[in-house]
Design a protein around this motif. Structure first.
Motif, PDB file in Angstrom:
ATOM      1  N   PHE A  32      -9.589  11.664   1.871  1.00 45.96           N
ATOM      2  CA  PHE A  32      -9.479  10.203   1.797  1.00 45.96           C
ATOM      3  C   PHE A  32      -7.997   9.877   1.883  1.00 45.96           C
ATOM      4  O   PHE A  32      -7.251  10.042   0.930  1.00 45.96           O
ATOM      5  CB  PHE A  32     -10.069   9.695   0.475  1.00 45.96           C
ATOM      6  CG  PHE A  32     -10.296   8.194   0.436  1.00 45.96           C
ATOM      7  CD1 PHE A  32      -9.327   7.308   0.866  1.00 45.96           C
ATOM      8  CD2 PHE A  32     -11.484   7.678  -0.037  1.00 45.96           C
ATOM      9  CE1 PHE A  32      -9.529   5.937   0.828  1.00 45.96           C
ATOM     10  CE2 PHE A  32     -11.706   6.309  -0.091  1.00 45.96           C
ATOM     11  CZ  PHE A  32     -10.738   5.431   0.349  1.00 45.96           C
ATOM     12  N   PHE A 156     -14.846   7.854   8.680  1.00 42.61           N
ATOM     13  CA  PHE A 156     -14.897   6.426   8.375  1.00 42.61           C
ATOM     14  C   PHE A 156     -13.492   5.851   8.566  1.00 42.61           C
ATOM     15  O   PHE A 156     -12.509   6.419   8.090  1.00 42.61           O
ATOM     16  CB  PHE A 156     -15.319   6.175   6.928  1.00 42.61           C
ATOM     17  CG  PHE A 156     -16.743   6.523   6.617  1.00 42.61           C
ATOM     18  CD1 PHE A 156     -17.776   6.150   7.468  1.00 42.61           C
ATOM     19  CD2 PHE A 156     -17.069   7.214   5.464  1.00 42.61           C
ATOM     20  CE1 PHE A 156     -19.093   6.468   7.184  1.00 42.61           C
ATOM     21  CE2 PHE A 156     -18.386   7.536   5.162  1.00 42.61           C
ATOM     22  CZ  PHE A 156     -19.400   7.163   6.022  1.00 42.61           C
ATOM     23  N   ILE A 177     -16.150   2.528  -3.338  1.00 41.06           N
ATOM     24  CA  ILE A 177     -15.792   3.193  -2.078  1.00 41.06           C
ATOM     25  C   ILE A 177     -15.286   4.610  -2.345  1.00 41.06           C
ATOM     26  O   ILE A 177     -15.652   5.558  -1.639  1.00 41.06           O
ATOM     27  CB  ILE A 177     -14.741   2.364  -1.317  1.00 41.06           C
ATOM     28  CG1 ILE A 177     -15.371   1.082  -0.778  1.00 41.06           C
ATOM     29  CG2 ILE A 177     -14.139   3.172  -0.164  1.00 41.06           C
ATOM     30  CD1 ILE A 177     -14.383   0.130  -0.134  1.00 41.06           C
ATOM     31  N   GLN A 181     -17.145   7.960  -0.937  1.00 42.14           N
ATOM     32  CA  GLN A 181     -16.444   8.890  -0.061  1.00 42.14           C
ATOM     33  C   GLN A 181     -16.531  10.318  -0.602  1.00 42.14           C
ATOM     34  O   GLN A 181     -16.750  11.265   0.154  1.00 42.14           O
ATOM     35  CB  GLN A 181     -14.985   8.464   0.102  1.00 42.14           C
ATOM     36  CG  GLN A 181     -14.238   9.182   1.220  1.00 42.14           C
ATOM     37  CD  GLN A 181     -13.703  10.554   0.829  1.00 42.14           C
ATOM     38  OE1 GLN A 181     -13.426  10.773  -0.355  1.00 42.14           O
ATOM     39  NE2 GLN A 181     -13.548  11.443   1.794  1.00 42.14           N
ATOM     40  N   ARG A 182     -16.359  10.458  -1.903  1.00 43.64           N
ATOM     41  CA  ARG A 182     -16.433  11.792  -2.489  1.00 43.64           C
ATOM     42  C   ARG A 182     -17.859  12.346  -2.416  1.00 43.64           C
ATOM     43  O   ARG A 182     -18.060  13.546  -2.242  1.00 43.64           O
ATOM     44  CB  ARG A 182     -15.917  11.760  -3.925  1.00 43.64           C
ATOM     45  CG  ARG A 182     -14.385  11.695  -3.974  1.00 43.64           C
ATOM     46  CD  ARG A 182     -13.853  11.189  -5.306  1.00 43.64           C
ATOM     47  NE  ARG A 182     -12.386  11.179  -5.330  1.00 43.64           N
ATOM     48  CZ  ARG A 182     -11.618  10.307  -4.705  1.00 43.64           C
ATOM     49  NH1 ARG A 182     -12.175   9.347  -3.990  1.00 43.64           N
ATOM     50  NH2 ARG A 182     -10.313  10.377  -4.774  1.00 43.64           N
ATOM     51  N   SER A 184     -20.115  11.621  -0.056  1.00 45.79           N
ATOM     52  CA  SER A 184     -20.449  11.934   1.338  1.00 45.79           C
ATOM     53  C   SER A 184     -19.573  13.033   1.922  1.00 45.79           C
ATOM     54  O   SER A 184     -20.002  13.775   2.799  1.00 45.79           O
ATOM     55  CB  SER A 184     -20.316  10.670   2.196  1.00 45.79           C
ATOM     56  OG  SER A 184     -18.963  10.258   2.274  1.00 45.79           O
ATOM     57  N   THR A 187     -14.460  12.416   6.179  1.00 50.83           N
ATOM     58  CA  THR A 187     -13.049  12.073   6.348  1.00 50.83           C
ATOM     59  C   THR A 187     -12.910  10.555   6.434  1.00 50.83           C
ATOM     60  O   THR A 187     -13.615   9.905   7.205  1.00 50.83           O
ATOM     61  CB  THR A 187     -12.499  12.707   7.640  1.00 50.83           C
ATOM     62  OG1 THR A 187     -12.774  14.112   7.632  1.00 50.83           O
ATOM     63  CG2 THR A 187     -11.008  12.467   7.775  1.00 50.83           C
ATOM     64  N   THR A 188     -11.995  10.011   5.643  1.00 50.75           N
ATOM     65  CA  THR A 188     -11.859   8.549   5.583  1.00 50.75           C
ATOM     66  C   THR A 188     -10.393   8.155   5.702  1.00 50.75           C
ATOM     67  O   THR A 188      -9.533   8.710   5.011  1.00 50.75           O
ATOM     68  CB  THR A 188     -12.429   8.000   4.266  1.00 50.75           C
ATOM     69  OG1 THR A 188     -13.830   8.321   4.186  1.00 50.75           O
ATOM     70  CG2 THR A 188     -12.257   6.483   4.180  1.00 50.75           C
ATOM     71  N   TYR A 190      -8.155   4.744   5.360  1.00 53.06           N
ATOM     72  CA  TYR A 190      -8.290   3.414   4.746  1.00 53.06           C
ATOM     73  C   TYR A 190      -6.958   2.696   4.869  1.00 53.06           C
ATOM     74  O   TYR A 190      -5.927   3.185   4.406  1.00 53.06           O
ATOM     75  CB  TYR A 190      -8.677   3.596   3.282  1.00 53.06           C
ATOM     76  CG  TYR A 190      -8.995   2.339   2.508  1.00 53.06           C
ATOM     77  CD1 TYR A 190     -10.311   2.000   2.213  1.00 53.06           C
ATOM     78  CD2 TYR A 190      -7.986   1.504   2.039  1.00 53.06           C
ATOM     79  CE1 TYR A 190     -10.619   0.865   1.484  1.00 53.06           C
ATOM     80  CE2 TYR A 190      -8.283   0.364   1.315  1.00 53.06           C
ATOM     81  CZ  TYR A 190      -9.602   0.056   1.039  1.00 53.06           C
ATOM     82  OH  TYR A 190      -9.891  -1.077   0.310  1.00 53.06           O
TER      83      TYR A 190
END
Length: 389
Positions: A32, A156, A177, A181-182, A184, A187-188, A190
């Motif tokens: 993230f 994402f 959020i 994210q954790r 799923s 890779t995010t 933001y």
């Protein structure tokens, strides 16, 4: 899921404006990462280049093992969540969440199963028959996230998704959020201009300014070890205090002269910051976080200031003060301030902020003494604006 890599990536527009300048940035699979900076710093442009919504004019962008420079947005398998939610107002929550799967040609039962799983994860399962106009801002943002989740993308991409929400909902959605994210593991990336979001959500934070990456680090490292003056002033709420100062060698080792005060620097502090010990007599910018200042009584090693006003934050106070004429207390201080304060006005109007307990309440106009936690000082070169460590 996939790693994302920028290698000397640039974006220049036809008018010559360089929005992103030779960006080197590696985002790990499942990480993230938050891109943060002021308006116009290039963070949204970098995000849009990952999505394929902006062409790349220099360098190489990779998603997973594949160079993505010339891939269409559809070929990149990334899901973007916008600030505006971008929901279809005439469709139900269920149809909005499953829309991308329907366009992809997925079977009806597969769509229903994925929509149900995403709705349960996002606590939307009781809202599936409603339309966006019947939802709150936070619920609409969760629908937009659900639409991204069901696609099972490689990454994402979130472009300031919380900026339309009120303060209470922003706080709730930040935690939501980060949790999703954790859970799923996708890779995010933001994007935000809000440094509070950056500090509370990301595994790492990339600070940008003027199209250039300033620092990439975990949130705590950004706060404790900013690499330059921009990062120090951008990260932190309330913001860091900055004072003119002079580093020099005194009888007991290194010391710093501030307006109205000379402070010896502990030997261990100087040893941990090897660049300090290598300095001669030189001007510096001294950074002091508000929580590293405290109101004191009769302390010889303290700044003199006058209370301008204070903000009652409930659990604490934020006291705003102006430094007063250092010459008024010169006899109480050590010698050697002449060169620092030469030509200074009678009253140095440097405004400082102090985090203080509620019991330390003062009145506007009160003269106060301000103690400093010396081992928490930051030093910056006035010319390069780089941290001296």
């Amino acid at each position: 899921m996939a790693a994302i890599s920028f290698s000397k990536v640039s974006k220049a527009y036809a008018d010559g404006h360089l929005a992103v300048n030779k960006l080197d940035l590696d985002i790990a699979d499942g990480e993230f990462l938050v891109l943060v900076g002021p308006s116009g710093c290039g963070k949204s442009t970098a995000l849009r280049m990952i999505a394929g919504l902006e062409t790349i004019t220099g360098g190489t962008l990779s998603i997973g093992a594949e160079v993505a420079n010339d891939l269409s947005p559809r070929e990149r398998n990334v899901a973007m969540i916008f600030q505006s939610y971008a929901l279809y107002p005439h469709l139900s929550v269920a149809d909005n969440v499953g829309f991308a799967l329907k366009v992809r040609g997925e079977k009806r039962e597969v769509i229903a199963e994925k929509v149900k799983a995403a709705a349960e994860m996002l606590e939307l399962d009781k809202l599936l028959t409603r339309r966006p106009g019947q939802l709150s801002g936070g619920q609409r943002q969760r629908v937009a996230m659900g639409r991204a989740i069901v696609r099972e993308p490689a990454a994402f991409l979130m472009d300031e998704p919380l900026s339309n929400l009120d303060a209470r909902l922003r706080g709730q959605m930040r935690a939501e959020i980060a949790r999703l994210q954790r859970a799923s593991g996708v890779t995010t990336v933001y994007v935000t201009h809000d440094q509070v979001e950056a500090m509370t959500m990301g595994d790492r934070v990339a600070v940008m300014n003027g199209g250039v990456l300033q620092q990439l680090a975990p949130p705590r490292e950004l706060y404790d070890r900013p690499v330059n003056l921009f990062v120090a002033t951008f990260i932190g709420a309330p913001p860091i205090n900055l004072l003119p100062g002079r580093l020099r060698r005194g009888g007991q080792g290194m010391e710093v002269a501030l307006p109205g005060l000379v402070l010896p620097l502990p030997a261990a502090f100087v040893q941990e910051r090897s660049a300090l010990g290598a300095q001669g007599d030189r001007e510096v910018i001294v950074g002091i976080r508000p929580e590293n200042l405290f109101l004191t009584e009769g302390d010889a090693d303290a700044l003199s200031a006058r209370v301008a006003f204070q903000e009652d934050l409930g659990a604490s106070l934020l006291v705003h003060v102006d430094l007063v004429d250092p010459a008024a207390n010169a006899q109480q201080k050590r010698a050697g301030l002449d060169e620092l304060d030469e030509g200074a006005p009678a009253v140095i109007s440097t405004r400082m902020r102090i985090s203080a307990p509620v019991s330390a309440r003062r009145k506007a106009g009160d003269t106060v003494k301000i103690g400093i936690q010396v081992d928490s000082l930051h030093f910056f070169d006035p010319t390069s604006q780089l941290a001296i460590r």
